[in-house]
Scaffold this motif. Structure first.
Motif, short mmCIF file in Angstrom:
data_model
loop_
_atom_site.label_atom_id
_atom_site.label_comp_id
_atom_site.label_asym_id
_atom_site.label_seq_id
_atom_site.Cartn_x
_atom_site.Cartn_y
_atom_site.Cartn_z
N MET A 145 -33.58 21.03 82.32
CA MET A 145 -32.50 20.29 81.64
C MET A 145 -33.05 19.05 80.93
O MET A 145 -32.51 17.95 81.06
CB MET A 145 -31.37 19.93 82.59
CG MET A 145 -30.40 21.09 82.79
SD MET A 145 -29.07 20.75 83.93
CE MET A 145 -27.98 19.73 82.97
N LEU A 170 -28.87 27.21 82.27
CA LEU A 170 -30.09 26.41 82.09
C LEU A 170 -30.90 26.83 80.87
O LEU A 170 -31.94 26.25 80.59
CB LEU A 170 -30.96 26.50 83.36
CG LEU A 170 -30.31 25.95 84.64
CD1 LEU A 170 -31.19 26.22 85.86
CD2 LEU A 170 -30.02 24.47 84.51
N ASN A 171 -30.44 27.87 80.16
CA ASN A 171 -31.19 28.30 78.98
C ASN A 171 -30.32 28.18 77.74
O ASN A 171 -29.29 28.86 77.62
CB ASN A 171 -31.68 29.74 79.16
CG ASN A 171 -32.44 30.22 77.93
OD1 ASN A 171 -31.88 30.89 77.08
ND2 ASN A 171 -33.69 29.84 77.81
N SER A 172 -30.75 27.34 76.80
CA SER A 172 -29.94 27.07 75.62
C SER A 172 -29.89 28.27 74.66
O SER A 172 -28.84 28.58 74.10
CB SER A 172 -30.51 25.88 74.86
OG SER A 172 -30.49 24.75 75.67
N ASN A 175 -27.41 30.86 75.56
CA ASN A 175 -26.05 30.33 75.46
C ASN A 175 -25.60 30.25 74.00
O ASN A 175 -24.44 30.55 73.68
CB ASN A 175 -25.99 28.95 76.12
CG ASN A 175 -24.62 28.67 76.70
OD1 ASN A 175 -24.01 29.53 77.33
ND2 ASN A 175 -24.10 27.48 76.44
N ALA A 213 -35.03 30.99 82.22
CA ALA A 213 -34.03 30.55 83.21
C ALA A 213 -34.57 30.77 84.63
O ALA A 213 -34.39 29.92 85.51
CB ALA A 213 -32.73 31.31 83.01
N THR A 291 -26.00 24.69 72.71
CA THR A 291 -27.25 24.29 73.37
C THR A 291 -27.02 23.47 74.64
O THR A 291 -27.98 23.02 75.28
CB THR A 291 -28.13 23.44 72.42
OG1 THR A 291 -27.36 22.31 72.01
CG2 THR A 291 -28.57 24.22 71.20
N SER A 292 -25.76 23.24 75.00
CA SER A 292 -25.49 22.43 76.19
C SER A 292 -25.88 23.17 77.46
O SER A 292 -25.98 24.39 77.48
CB SER A 292 -24.01 22.05 76.23
OG SER A 292 -23.68 21.32 75.07
N ASN A 293 -26.12 22.41 78.51
CA ASN A 293 -26.54 22.94 79.81
C ASN A 293 -25.68 22.34 80.92
O ASN A 293 -25.11 21.27 80.74
CB ASN A 293 -27.98 22.55 80.13
CG ASN A 293 -29.03 23.36 79.37
OD1 ASN A 293 -30.21 23.26 79.64
ND2 ASN A 293 -28.62 24.16 78.41
N THR A 308 -23.87 17.71 83.50
CA THR A 308 -23.70 18.43 82.24
C THR A 308 -24.46 17.67 81.16
O THR A 308 -24.40 16.44 81.10
CB THR A 308 -22.21 18.47 81.83
OG1 THR A 308 -21.47 18.98 82.92
CG2 THR A 308 -22.00 19.33 80.61
#
Ligand SMILES: NC(=O)c1ccc[n+]([C@@H]2O[C@H](COP(=O)([O-])OP(=O)(O)OC[C@H]3O[C@@H](n4cnc5c(N)ncnc54)[C@H](OP(=O)(O)O)[C@@H]3O)[C@@H](O)[C@H]2O)c1
Length: 331
Positions: A145, A170-172, A175, A213, A291-293, A308
């Motif tokens: 992160m 955990l992987n942008s 996502n 991930a 791209t958020s985690n 977050t």
């Protein structure tokens, strides 16, 4: 300071060191870059200090010594390294040669800070013990992160807490691809778009098949749950088999697909997985787009503690290394 690898992360770190010079001075931290290295640059050392602005412009001089260093140990010695910033490419299978480079730095008495997950997954216990024996620090906040405070939160702010498990995204890259598919694209179209905007790499296999991930899950389990876990012990399934129709139907039904990372401890040990799962909209994981985690920790004191990270950039990753640097030299 010595920089091993001079790509996105360490370049951004140099810019951040310049930008934060007054904040560092307030903490009585001075710095100069005395070594820089990569496969293409070779081992460049200049104990009096390299011109960091010139480095950022790609003007790398060959250093001051008549006989340039030939290996990492000679390089660290010639540069009189106090801190190594290791930001070379991840080697999923064995973490090398980053492990050897960090070992050499710690053995020389320097602190080592890395953004590279390989050394954590493959050599965390050995490198931490070596750092302790040398009175040095081995820190790695940027490995998972980006620079969000995860490892330091547990180390510094949650004493005597036991981590039972965690779930997260955990992987942008995956996502972003799933978000694109929800917006009407096929898997291939969404991947292409993610590559065009620079989110997905030219070879996105590691992300799509869940390796990136899984490596992050292994790093969290190894450090925070204090149990070494082999990558093969993590159940892993990527997102390539998902069709656009399935992803859109899942979103319309209120249970969108996410590439969910999990680890849970029970009486038989730790079970960990990375796989596409449908999550209800009431679950914070469902809110994470692009791209958020996110990571949600289950501990004996906090049933749910979530971090977050909204739209992180390279600054966040470099900041994690800068924060590790400040922690290292302030203690
Ligand atoms: N980019 C991010 O947002 C991000 C976020 C968190 C963590 N990370 C991690 O940070 C690390 C660096 O990422 P990055 O984006 O900066 O990568 P990058 O732009 O590809 O740069 C990698 C650098 O490492 C050097 N390198 C690669 N293998 C090497 C080796 N065996 N020996 C010496 N130098 C080597 C490369 O130069 P040569 O090819 O000349 O050797 C290059 O200078 C990776 O481990 C990555 O997983 C990245």
């Amino acid at each position: 300071l010595c920089l091993l690898g001079f790509g996105n992360v360490n370049r951004t770190l140099v810019r951040l060191l310049q930008e934060k010079t007054s904040e560092l001075q307030e903490r009585e931290i001075g710095w100069r870059i005395t070594g820089i290295a990569s496969r293409s640059l070779g081992w460049i050392a200049h104990a009096e200090g390299l011109d960091h602005s010139a480095l950022l412009e790609g003007k790398v001089s060959v250093g001051s010594t008549s006989a340039p260093p030939q290996n990492v140990r000679e390089w660290l010695r010639a540069a009189q390294a106090d801190v190594l910033f290791e930001a070379t490419s991840l080697s999923v299978r064995d973490g090398q040669p980053a492990i050897d480079h960090i070992r050499a730095a710690l053995e020389s008495g320097a602190h080592a800070i890395t953004a590279n997950k390989g050394p954590i997954v493959h050599a965390y216990a050995e490198l931490s013990a070596l750092a302790d024996s040398k009175g040095a620090r081995f820190l790695f906040e940027s490995t998972v992160m980006d620079g969000a405070p995860i490892f330091s939160m547990f180390r510094d702010s949650l004493p005597a807490v036991h981590l039972r498990g965690f779930r997260g995204i955990l992987n942008s890259t995956t996502n972003v691809i799933l978000s694109g598919m929800e917006d009407g694209l096929s898997f291939d179209e969404s991947l292409k778009k993610a590559q065009e905007v620079g989110v997905a790499e030219t070879d996105p296999t590691h992300d799509i098949e869940g390796w990136d991930a899984a490596v992050k899950v292994a790093a969290l389990v190894t450090v925070l749950m204090e149990e070494k876990i082999a990558l093969d012990a993590i159940q892993r399934e990527g997102i390539r088999e998902l069709s656009g129709e399935a992803v859109r139907a899942a979103r319309s039904s209120g249970n969108p697909y996410k590439l969910v990372c999990r680890a849970q401890r029970d009486e038989n040990g730790i079970h960990a997985s990375v796989r596409p799962e449908q999550v209800p909209l009431s679950d914070p994981l469902a809110w994470i787009t692009g791209t958020s985690n996110i990571v949600c920790f289950e501990t004996d004191m906090f049933p749910g503690l979530a971090i977050t990270e909204i739209n992180p950039g390279l600054d966040a990753t470099a900041y994690g290394m800068l924060a590790d640097f400040i922690r290292t030299v302030s203690n």
